[in-house]
Design a protein around this motif. Sequence first.
Motif, PDB file in Angstrom:
ATOM      1  N   THR A 451      34.070  10.441  52.378  1.00  0.00           N
ATOM      2  CA  THR A 451      34.844  10.156  51.164  1.00  0.00           C
ATOM      3  C   THR A 451      35.697  11.364  50.808  1.00  0.00           C
ATOM      4  O   THR A 451      35.185  12.453  50.569  1.00  0.00           O
ATOM      5  N   GLY A 452      37.013  11.163  50.796  1.00  0.00           N
ATOM      6  CA  GLY A 452      37.917  12.237  50.419  1.00  0.00           C
ATOM      7  C   GLY A 452      37.982  12.400  48.909  1.00  0.00           C
ATOM      8  O   GLY A 452      37.610  11.498  48.156  1.00  0.00           O
ATOM      9  N   THR A 453      38.454  13.537  48.460  1.00  0.00           N
ATOM     10  CA  THR A 453      38.534  13.816  47.028  1.00  0.00           C
ATOM     11  C   THR A 453      39.934  14.289  46.670  1.00  0.00           C
ATOM     12  O   THR A 453      40.500  15.151  47.345  1.00  0.00           O
ATOM     13  N   ILE A 454      40.474  13.708  45.625  1.00  0.00           N
ATOM     14  CA  ILE A 454      41.742  14.163  45.053  1.00  0.00           C
ATOM     15  C   ILE A 454      41.458  14.602  43.626  1.00  0.00           C
ATOM     16  O   ILE A 454      40.961  13.823  42.815  1.00  0.00           O
ATOM     17  N   ASN A 455      41.745  15.855  43.340  1.00  0.00           N
ATOM     18  CA  ASN A 455      41.546  16.389  41.990  1.00  0.00           C
ATOM     19  C   ASN A 455      42.875  16.407  41.248  1.00  0.00           C
ATOM     20  O   ASN A 455      43.858  16.984  41.736  1.00  0.00           O
ATOM     21  N   LEU A 456      42.886  15.795  40.088  1.00  0.00           N
ATOM     22  CA  LEU A 456      44.057  15.795  39.219  1.00  0.00           C
ATOM     23  C   LEU A 456      43.703  16.625  37.987  1.00  0.00           C
ATOM     24  O   LEU A 456      42.839  16.246  37.197  1.00  0.00           O
ATOM     25  N   LYS A 457      44.346  17.796  37.860  1.00  0.00           N
ATOM     26  CA  LYS A 457      43.983  18.737  36.793  1.00  0.00           C
ATOM     27  C   LYS A 457      45.181  18.981  35.874  1.00  0.00           C
ATOM     28  O   LYS A 457      46.324  19.004  36.328  1.00  0.00           O
ATOM     29  N   ALA A 458      44.889  19.185  34.608  1.00  0.00           N
ATOM     30  CA  ALA A 458      45.915  19.592  33.644  1.00  0.00           C
ATOM     31  C   ALA A 458      45.339  20.700  32.780  1.00  0.00           C
ATOM     32  O   ALA A 458      44.178  20.639  32.373  1.00  0.00           O
ATOM     33  N   PHE A 459      46.139  21.743  32.520  1.00  0.00           N
ATOM     34  CA  PHE A 459      45.663  22.825  31.668  1.00  0.00           C
ATOM     35  C   PHE A 459      46.860  23.569  31.078  1.00  0.00           C
ATOM     36  O   PHE A 459      47.968  23.538  31.620  1.00  0.00           O
ATOM     37  N   HIS A 460      46.612  24.215  29.937  1.00  0.00           N
ATOM     38  CA  HIS A 460      47.631  25.021  29.281  1.00  0.00           C
ATOM     39  C   HIS A 460      47.630  26.431  29.856  1.00  0.00           C
ATOM     40  O   HIS A 460      46.579  26.979  30.185  1.00  0.00           O
ATOM     41  N   SER A 461      48.804  27.016  29.937  1.00  0.00           N
ATOM     42  CA  SER A 461      48.923  28.436  30.256  1.00  0.00           C
ATOM     43  C   SER A 461      50.184  28.929  29.575  1.00  0.00           C
ATOM     44  O   SER A 461      51.296  28.573  29.960  1.00  0.00           O
TER      45      SER A 461
END
Length: 696
Positions: A451-461
Amino acid sequence: MDMNQYLSMFIDESNDHLQSLNENMLQLEDNPEDIAIVQVIFRSAHTLKGMAATMGFEDLASLTHQMENVLDLVRNDKLKMQDYIFDTLFKSLDALQSMVLDITQGGEGKADVAAIVDSLQAIVRGEKPGAGKADSAAASGSTGEAPKTAIELDEFQQSVLEQSLAEGHKVHYIEVSIREDCQLKAVRAYMVFDLLERFGEIVKSSPTVQEIEQEKFDTSFALYYITQKDSADLESMIMNVSEIATAKVIPAGQESLGQLTASASKQAAAASEAPEAPAAASSAASAPAKAAAPKGSAQDKAPAKRHGTGTPVPSRTIRVDIERLDALMNLFSELLIDRVRMEQLASEIKRSELTEAVEHMARVGNDLQNIVLKLRMVPVDTVFNRFPRMVRDLSKSLDKKIDLVITGAETELDRTVIDEIGDPLVHLLRNAVDHGVETTSERIAAGKPETGTINLKAFHSGNHVFIEIVDDGHGIDREKVAAKAIKNGILTKEQASGMSDDEIALLLFAPGFSTAEKISDISGRGVGLDVVKSKIESLGGTVHVTSTLGQGSKFSVQLPLTLSIISAMLIKVGDEKYAIPLSSIVETGLLKRSQIREVHGYKMIPYRNSNIPLLSLKQIFSIPGFDEESEEESEIVVIRKGDRIAALTVEDFIGQSEIVIKNLGKYLPSIQGVAGGTILGDGQVALIIDPNAFIK
């Protein structure tokens, strides 16, 4: 309110319900035995159907009705969820989405959904779509028996009525007859249902709500009803509805409830001879074609202690046109500039009354500013929430196993950016699914989890939001990309040999560039990525790629918050004044010239057990009037971009202030390191520094 406003409300609420349906269907697919999720899905579908019927979109209402029939069998434990049922329901949601989109574009919301309707009806009959009746009945876990249409209460509904009586509520069995010459029987029935729901809850009706909506009844219907009102009041209310012939309200007690049930069952059984028995399983608990969301019927939820008299709770939210928010923001921005000017004048005049008034205005202005800013901010979840369904469908079509992991969905971004960023992210995700993650066999051969994994991330900088799409696939092949670029004449062999892996990866964003040997209908790594880059840059953002062959790729999108008002530190360098967003500043301090070291041609300084780069604003912007080399000590500002830190040398600090971001306009070229300009209290213009541009 005109019809266009009603239509706008319908579109907004329909999209909300469709999103809720998609999310809950995905949850149900992971927990197919969870009836509570089915109840939520059923209520959303029923509300959507009622809204569509009220607005006259019959195709949309009809398809939703067929979905209800399937969901009703599931929630009453007469049908077990199977893969083919999920697929059919998801196809139904896609069709509903297309209809709503057509309505949004000025159409009538019509679509050819005959095949989907046939599949839904086959499921209700206990058949697998496209399979034989006997085979599919066994596969579905259904008994194959058509549900009865009589107004028979199951144990759950019976217990709800009994508990309501025990808690002091009144239970009534109501029979209503409509005049024989009535031309709109369903409308009169709706008016009765709508009236009753204002003062209580309808548990069950006979004929069913669906049959009443389609006028599949003679002139009468019956129902069980929980309320606080007396039978005489109810009869009077119902008789006040036009074209109602008779209204009979029979109060029920604990001892007579069983007798009423038996009597009602006989009456309903005699009245319901409709051939489509399976549809009768759908016994919704709210009025037919009702445009507002039902309060939640006794049939739809577990018995719970009731408080009050069933009076509807007023809505506490409103929808506001984005243009009005833009106008509000612009007006407040001008007000802030005047406030800063008044603060400076008060400090010069030094009169206590004026100073107090300006300080009070500043406090009120700060509160107003916080409200105005929050009005425009929207969580990126409004974009992210459609991606799990998309990845689920793509992975099934490609026969891959992929988990989508979303983090930081609560990160907020300006509404104008939210509206534009969806399509670029869709394209990047489709690329990751299609050409980023390997097939199951390839992953096993490479020693990876299947099973492959795709990470979708959002963050402030700082004053930016970063959105990252990271896959654990086979990565970008440098040699393959370089060879294609050389073949297309984008660069020479000598140029390619001197480029880093990340620089080579950025070639994927060249117009028309693709490494895909075969263009699929889903995506090809590189197909259309030039459009993605153009859209992101038009929003004032940037996109970067990092990849390790065999381990995966990361596409990082940097977007400005595009807030009109920010907190900033005002600084002076030579003859110029600048503003640095406080959100990008870690700390300020003093630096001795003796602490500066040269490392591979770069200036570095010690900082908290490590060394960080030192940058000179004077050199970057060629600022006159300041010779930092002659200073023994320099003021520095430590800035951050994600996990990376650097320091900027400045001449002096002016102080912290709220500033209004002004666009530099189309007459000035894009200046690296400058996010815009602002007007200070004394009327001078100061450039706003973008610290993220200095940290690579």
